[in-house]
Design a protein around this motif. Structure first.
Motif: not given
Length: 201
Positions: A1-25
């Motif tokens: 079930m693919s996301p509706a175009p508007g929903m997929a766009q919202q998800e991409r917009l929410l994920a905009r910002g600086g990328t950082v490495a993951w660490r425990e805790g």
């Protein structure tokens, strides 16, 4: 079930910002949406760091949108990272509702209490339900849904002792999956006269 175009766009917009490495805790990071893998457990989870911000808005996306652009950081990880998020509360109640019925009022009243964590319609639930309905291992999909909701209930202060999550109105169709993830958690259903709902729309 693919996301509706508007929903997929919202998800991409929410994920905009600086990328950082993951660490425990790492604390204060919240799952945004899930992406497909060979199995649910091998999928990818996208996260956003809320820093010191509390999820006190009418909807979780409003809290994310309120964060200053220069403070927005995100990270993608294997879904297995969910198991490393500790000090999480299981939900005390699952709130489901019909549209335009006033369900925001009880969630906002609860969010005003320092002992309550309230997540209102977090978008990650949508992406997890899409992945589940696309097929694969049902048990693994339900386990992933449970782990993700627990991660939304991270305790960030000693005062926080209760966790409530409010779902989107269309998630009522997935009630059986939510009950399997949290079989002993009470469910509340908020509704309104159907004609009043139609008039509001």
């Amino acid at each position: 079930m693919s996301p509706a175009p508007g929903m997929a766009q919202q998800e991409r917009l929410l994920a905009r910002g600086g990328t950082v490495a993951w660490r425990e805790g790492m604390r204060g990071w919240y799952p945004l949406y899930a992406a497909r893998g060979a199995t649910p457990a091998h999928g990818t989870m996208c996260w956003r760091d809320l820093g010191q911000m509390a999820s006190s808005d009418s909807f979780f996306v409003n809290t994310l949108g309120r964060q200053p652009h220069e403070e927005r950081r995100f990270r993608s990880t294997p879904a297995s990272v969910l198991a490393s998020i500790d000090d999480c509360l299981a939900p005390d109640a699952l709130i489901l509702h019909v549209s335009r019925c006033g369900s925001t009022l009880p969630s906002q009243l609860l969010a005003s209490l320092p002992q309550c964590i309230v997540m209102s319609e977090p978008p990650v639930v949508d992406s997890l339900l899409r992945l589940h309905h696309d097929g694969g291992d049902p048990a693994a999909g339900i386990a992933l849904l449970r782990q993700t909701i627990l991660a939304l209930g991270q305790r960030r202060t000693d005062e926080e002792t209760h966790f409530i999550i409010k779902f989107d109105c269309w998630h009522i169709h997935s009630l059986d999956l939510l009950r399997q993830a949290f079989p002993s958690t009470p469910c509340l259903f908020v509704y309104r006269d159907p004609l009043a709902v139609l008039a509001s729309h």
